[in-house]
Motif scaffolding. Structure first.
Motif, mmCIF file in Angstrom:
data_model
loop_
_atom_site.group_PDB
_atom_site.id
_atom_site.type_symbol
_atom_site.label_atom_id
_atom_site.label_comp_id
_atom_site.label_asym_id
_atom_site.label_seq_id
_atom_site.Cartn_x
_atom_site.Cartn_y
_atom_site.Cartn_z
ATOM 1 N N LEU A 1 30.267 82.285 68.278
ATOM 2 C CA LEU A 1 30.398 81.723 69.626
ATOM 3 C C LEU A 1 30.993 82.748 70.577
ATOM 4 O O LEU A 1 30.568 82.885 71.722
ATOM 5 N N TRP A 2 31.993 83.473 70.061
ATOM 6 C CA TRP A 2 32.657 84.476 70.888
ATOM 7 C C TRP A 2 31.670 85.557 71.320
ATOM 8 O O TRP A 2 31.580 85.915 72.482
ATOM 9 N N VAL A 3 30.934 86.075 70.359
ATOM 10 C CA VAL A 3 29.986 87.140 70.681
ATOM 11 C C VAL A 3 28.900 86.602 71.610
ATOM 12 O O VAL A 3 28.523 87.240 72.589
ATOM 13 N N ALA A 4 28.423 85.378 71.311
ATOM 14 C CA ALA A 4 27.339 84.802 72.112
ATOM 15 C C ALA A 4 27.747 84.688 73.579
ATOM 16 O O ALA A 4 26.936 84.918 74.470
ATOM 17 N N ALA A 5 29.007 84.346 73.817
ATOM 18 C CA ALA A 5 29.459 84.169 75.189
ATOM 19 C C ALA A 5 29.698 85.503 75.886
ATOM 20 O O ALA A 5 29.943 85.545 77.090
ATOM 21 N N VAL B 1 35.022 71.718 65.703
ATOM 22 C CA VAL B 1 36.341 71.727 66.345
ATOM 23 C C VAL B 1 37.084 73.016 65.996
ATOM 24 O O VAL B 1 37.619 73.711 66.873
ATOM 25 N N LEU B 2 37.086 73.365 64.709
ATOM 26 C CA LEU B 2 37.804 74.571 64.295
ATOM 27 C C LEU B 2 37.083 75.825 64.791
ATOM 28 O O LEU B 2 37.723 76.842 65.057
ATOM 29 N N GLY B 3 35.765 75.748 64.928
ATOM 30 C CA GLY B 3 35.017 76.882 65.464
ATOM 31 C C GLY B 3 35.413 77.159 66.901
ATOM 32 O O GLY B 3 35.563 78.312 67.309
ATOM 33 N N VAL B 4 35.603 76.070 67.668
ATOM 34 C CA VAL B 4 36.045 76.239 69.049
ATOM 35 C C VAL B 4 37.459 76.829 69.068
ATOM 36 O O VAL B 4 37.785 77.691 69.890
ATOM 37 N N LEU B 5 38.286 76.401 68.100
ATOM 38 C CA LEU B 5 39.619 77.005 67.974
ATOM 39 C C LEU B 5 39.484 78.503 67.696
ATOM 40 O O LEU B 5 40.192 79.332 68.283
ATOM 41 N N GLY B 6 38.552 78.853 66.791
ATOM 42 C CA GLY B 6 38.324 80.259 66.477
ATOM 43 C C GLY B 6 37.897 81.045 67.709
ATOM 44 O O GLY B 6 38.317 82.177 67.916
ATOM 45 N N PHE B 7 37.081 80.411 68.541
ATOM 46 C CA PHE B 7 36.664 81.035 69.798
ATOM 47 C C PHE B 7 37.882 81.274 70.688
ATOM 48 O O PHE B 7 38.091 82.368 71.196
ATOM 49 N N ALA B 8 38.693 80.213 70.838
ATOM 50 C CA ALA B 8 39.865 80.318 71.711
ATOM 51 C C ALA B 8 40.805 81.406 71.209
ATOM 52 O O ALA B 8 41.389 82.157 71.991
ATOM 53 N N MET B 9 40.946 81.520 69.880
ATOM 54 C CA MET B 9 41.834 82.548 69.341
ATOM 55 C C MET B 9 41.356 83.937 69.740
ATOM 56 O O MET B 9 42.151 84.812 70.069
ATOM 57 N N ARG B 10 40.043 84.141 69.701
ATOM 58 C CA ARG B 10 39.517 85.454 70.093
ATOM 59 C C ARG B 10 39.703 85.698 71.582
ATOM 60 O O ARG B 10 39.978 86.803 72.011
ATOM 61 N N ARG B 11 39.553 84.636 72.358
ATOM 62 C CA ARG B 11 39.745 84.763 73.799
ATOM 63 C C ARG B 11 41.190 85.147 74.121
ATOM 64 O O ARG B 11 41.465 85.945 74.995
#
Lengths: 503, 179
Positions: free
Chosen positions: A215-219, A413-423
């Motif tokens: 998700l992080w890379v995609a964004a 839900v945890l994937g979105v958390l993983g995204f937020a952590m990278r952000r």
């Protein structure tokens, strides 16, 4: 010795050899592919543990681990964009070499150096593992508790730029680890019956490593394709050999002990190796412009640290890197609990694993030297397919873990958390280690208090425990000193800034 | 307000990027930590003390973890106010110069949601294909035939691989009996 030969007999059966080849190829491929690392790959492959026998699966995972370490160096050299933190240093000189038309030599010294370091590291592992085993069996619950605390603390404090964010990750992980039934009552289950067995670590690992990353890379997908330096067959001249062999050995000497430490990882030893080689080199002027020593040393260091990492994992059940953490999850899904009793009870499996490390290392050398041009082509895979594929397999892996769509919701839900952590620059490693070690920390503390009838003094009643607390205190003092020093060096500038504003 | 080429003693123009950058989104992260910490502590208070033989009641860890999360939330909020900016993660395919593409993110989450809610009704062979094709489309692929073919091949392939190879039955959904 007999045990090791038995181990080879197991590792060299046709089917296990096949798993090793698959592991090494897959590991290198994902090390090369952007966006995927060995930790994510092992996480995505966890479903194979449902039907593949333990030794085969672990042999494959070991191959992925070693292969991923090597594959990361290919991208560093050819693209100047290290995929794994362990190959950041390699990019410094490696990419310069590639730009000077010496990509083939850079890849060769990386591959052969990885082989040398991996082999020596595995020998050390084989020598040390049986001696460490009996020692750790004698450790009591207070010592375990202290060592685990040390590992959590060290992983959080030593790695990463922001300690605050390290602790945020760690405690989020510990909070996730709280979920589930304790003493017959639900804790942190939000009323969901599905959560009473705790959150499946597979789901957490896949969500944080795979989904969060995708998700992080995609964004932030790079619209312009990266510039890839074409590469031929890797080879080295006599002079290159002469300049490489000492850095390989020194890199190994840095890598293994750091990998074996609770705060392990490959970042520190690769950096130390680079600095050492720059100081010892007869061609210091070449550093920064493509010195082969600067590739040979750090590459050896990161592979040796991968071998070192397996020591605390097998002997204590302590993972110190993300990949080791996920491999530990694989052990657990076989009902195996690495730690003191583990090595004695699963001798055949441990020796097969150790033997397979030799096999993986050799395969890596034999396959990767001729395949380097193919790996370079992998970098051209269309990004939509790459990341759509990661999302696809992440979903599949999480669903297979519990065959319920509840887990898929959790994954999201945890994937979105993983995204937020990278952000927000929060490191993922402390979280995953917190999830794994949190429940065991509680277990050991509970056991220690059970034995001492509730007396907390028991926690400092064993020498190993005291030593662990001393090391933690030393780390803390070092941290505070470094903080004071850095704030002192920045204060003058802020004072002058103020003056200027007032003027 | 001041010209760069004014008198040499004049203060240099303050760099707005260095002074007043507050990463406001980081307050949301701090708020999330606070809520999480508060819930963990609250959940700890709901737990029974356990049996008398229990020297480590299940609430102890909850209090410690929840308490620390609350402290960390405050520390993060303070750091943010002081101008602490997160170092976002870099990567081979990551381009941090252009900010977060919220649309792509939202669409991917939507595609994943479709899968969560429909997997047991439609079956993995269908939702898996939607997942792959949809994600590839969101990420910019416009080769419809190839995208759909790949998606179907992957989802049907993994369905059989998991069923036959690993013994894990994925939901067949409305294709039950067909597959």
């Amino acid at each position: 010795m007999d045990l090791l030969l038995d181990g080879f007999a197991t590792a060299l059966t046709p089917s296990n050899l096949l798993f090793a080849v698959v592991g090494v190829l897959l590991g290198t491929a994902v090390g090369v592919l952007p966006g995927i690392g060995p930790a994510m790959t092992v996480a995505l492959l966890l479903p194979v543990t449902y039907s593949v026998p333990a030794d085969s699966a672990l042999i494959m995972f070991a191959g992925i681990y070693y292969g991923g370490m090597y594959g990361g160096s290919t991208t560093s050299i050819l693209l100047n964009t290290p995929g794994e933190s362990s190959s950041v240093i390699t990019a410094l000189e490696g990419n310069k070499m590639a730009k000077n038309g010496r990509a083939a030599q850079a890849l060769a010294t990386a591959a052969i150096g990885s082989f040398v370091a991996g082999t020596i590291g595995t020998v050390l592992l084989i020598v040390l593992a049986p001696t460490v085993g009996p020692l750790v069996v004698q450790l009591g619950a207070p010592s375990y508790f202290a060592i685990m605390l040390l590992a959590l603390f060290a992983v959080t404090v030593v790695l990463g730029a922001s300690k605050l964010r390290g602790f945020i990750a760690l405690f989020l992980g510990l909070a996730i680890g709280l979920v589930g039934m304790t003493s017959g009552q639900p804790r942190m289950t939000f009323g969901f019956a599905e959560l009473s067995d705790g959150i499946e670590i597979v789901v957490v690992a896949v969500a944080i490593f795979a989904l969060g990353e995708a998700l992080w890379v995609a964004a932030h997908l790079r619209r312009k394709p990266l510039e890839i330096i074409p590469v031929g067959q890797p080879w080295m001249s006599k002079a290159d050999w002469g300049r490489s062999w000492k850095p390989w050995l020194r890199g190994t000497a840095f890598g293994f002990p750091f990998g074996a430490l609770p705060a392990g990882g490959a970042e520190v030893p690769t950096f130390l190796s680079y600095v050492t080689e720059r100081r010892l080199s007869k061609h210091p002027e070449e550093f920064g412009k493509g010195a082969i020593e600067g590739v040979a040393g750090p590459e050896a260091a990161n592979n040796a640290s991968a071998a070192g990492t397996l020591l605390p994992m097998l002997a204590l059940g302590l993972p110190t890197t993300a990949t080791a953490a996920v491999i530990l999850v694989a052990f657990e899904s076989y009902g195996l609990q690495p730690g003191p009793q583990f090595m004695a009870q699963n001798e055949a499996l441990v020796w097969a694993l150790l033997a397979s490390l030799f096999v993986a290392n050799t395969l890596l050398l034999v396959l990767n030297l001729p395949l380097a041009p193919v790996w370079a082509k992998l970098l051209q895979i269309p990004r939509p397919y790459l990341y759509a594929g990661i999302l696809f397999f992440a979903t599949l892996g999480a669903y297979a873990a519990g065959t319920s769509s509840f887990d898929l919701g959790l994954l999201l839900v945890l994937g979105v958390l993983g995204f937020a952590m990278r952000r927000f620059g929060v490191p993922v490693l402390p979280l995953i280690i917190g999830v794994i070690l949190g429940p065991r920390l509680e277990e050991q503390l509970s056991e220690a208090l059970e034995i001492s009838r509730g007396d907390y003094g028991t926690l400092v009643g064993e020498p190993v425990a005291i030593a662990a607390y001393v090391v933690m205190a030393a780390l803390l003092v070092g941290l505070v000193v470094a903080r004071v020093r850095s704030s002192r060096s920045t204060t003058p500038t802020s004072v002058t800034e103020k003056d200027e504003v007032n003027a | 307000m001041s010209q760069q080429h004014a008198a040499p003693a004049a203060p240099p123009a303050p760099e707005p990027t260095r002074h007043r950058v507050v990463d406001t989104a980081q307050y949301a992260m701090a708020a999330f930590l606070a809520v999480a910490g508060a819930y963990v502590v609250y959940n700890g208070t709901q737990l029974r003390g356990g049996m008398s033989a229990d020297f480590l009641p299940p609430s102890t860890f909850a209090y410690v973890v929840g308490g620390v999360l609350l402290v960390l939330a405050v520390l993060l909020a303070v750091a943010t106010a002081r101008g602490d900016v997160a170092e976002a993660e870099e990567g081979e395919d990551v381009d941090l110069s252009s900010g977060t593409d919220v649309r792509t993110l939202g669409l991917l989450v939507a595609v994943l949601c479709v899968n969560v809610f429909l997997i047991e009704i439609l079956g993995w062979a269908i939702t898996g294909a939607i997942l792959f094709t949809g994600a590839a489309w969101v990420l910019g692929s416009r080769h419809w035939v190839r995208d759909i073919a790949l998606g179907v091949a992957l989802s049907v392939g993994t369905f059989y691989a998991f069923y036959v190879g690993l013994g894990v039955p994925l939901p067949a959904g409305i294709l039950n009996g067909v597959l």
